[in-house]
Design an enzyme around this catalytic site. Structure first.
Site, short mmCIF file in Angstrom:
data_model
loop_
_atom_site.label_atom_id
_atom_site.label_comp_id
_atom_site.label_asym_id
_atom_site.label_seq_id
_atom_site.Cartn_x
_atom_site.Cartn_y
_atom_site.Cartn_z
N HIS A 37 -32.99 11.13 91.05
CA HIS A 37 -32.54 11.45 92.79
C HIS A 37 -32.51 12.60 92.86
CE1 HIS A 37 -29.91 7.38 91.55
NE2 HIS A 37 -30.87 7.20 91.25
N GLU B 208 -29.83 14.24 94.45
CA GLU B 208 -29.00 15.05 93.39
C GLU B 208 -29.26 16.37 92.62
OE1 GLU B 208 -26.73 11.30 95.58
OE2 GLU B 208 -28.32 12.28 95.01
N CYS C 19 -24.76 8.35 94.21
CA CYS C 19 -24.17 7.11 92.99
C CYS C 19 -22.92 7.84 91.58
CB CYS C 19 -25.61 7.04 92.55
SG CYS C 19 -26.49 7.70 91.52
N CYS D 60 -24.96 10.53 89.91
CA CYS D 60 -24.85 11.14 90.65
C CYS D 60 -23.77 12.27 90.86
CB CYS D 60 -25.69 11.50 91.87
SG CYS D 60 -27.57 11.03 91.86
#
Length: 159
Positions: free
Chosen positions: A53, A55, A83, A86
């Site tokens: 991801h 992040e 999410c 993260c």
């Protein structure tokens, strides 16, 4: 000093790179003392990795740049609400502030589905939501519209 919109535009640029690679267009930057110390974009499809991801990439890069896992004094700018994975990484990295663009009603964990930042963990980042929200949302909508229309990388306008 640069403002939130400046750094969100940097994150949007990374999101556009992700879209061009066929990834969901999410970008993130970590800023410390006015300088970008970590960048990331979604790469789950390319890397075949659920952890890739934006992040997580940005936090990893910031930890390497700053030579430590505690990112106190840092702000994370991300085009889509984090999410649960993260949000947990943000809390564990001790990031002081998160600035998000679009909310995520399906997986957002900073207020949409759940607010992990409000729970009694040992660290609670502050949140500024809605910075360049329309641009962030449009990048996602264009990408998914392009997928439905069979255009690789989302919208035909994405380079």
């Amino acid at each position: 000093m640069r403002d939130d919109e400046y750094y969100m535009k940097e994150a949007l640029s990374l999101a556009a790179q992700a879209a061009a690679e066929g990834e969901v267009p999410v970008g993130a930057v970590v800023v410390y003392d006015g300088e970008i110390v970590g960048c990331g974009r979604n790469r789950r499809e390319k890397g075949k990795n659920a952890l890739a991801h934006a992040e997580i990439e940005a936090i990893d890069a910031a930890c390497r740049t700053l030579s430590g896992w505690r990112l106190s004094g840092c702000t994370l700018y991300v085009t889509l609400e984090p999410c649960p994975m993260c949000a947990g990484a943000i809390i564990n990295a001790r990031i002081d502030r998160v600035v998000q663009g679009a909310s995520d009603p399906k997986a957002g964990s900073c207020g949409s589905v759940v607010d992990l930042f409000s729970l009694p963990y040992n660290h609670r980042p502050s949140l500024t939501a809605g910075v360049l929200e329309e641009e962030c949302r449009a990048a996602l909508q264009d990408f998914f519209r392009g997928l439905r229309e069979g255009v690789r990388g989302g919208s035909p306008g994405v380079k």
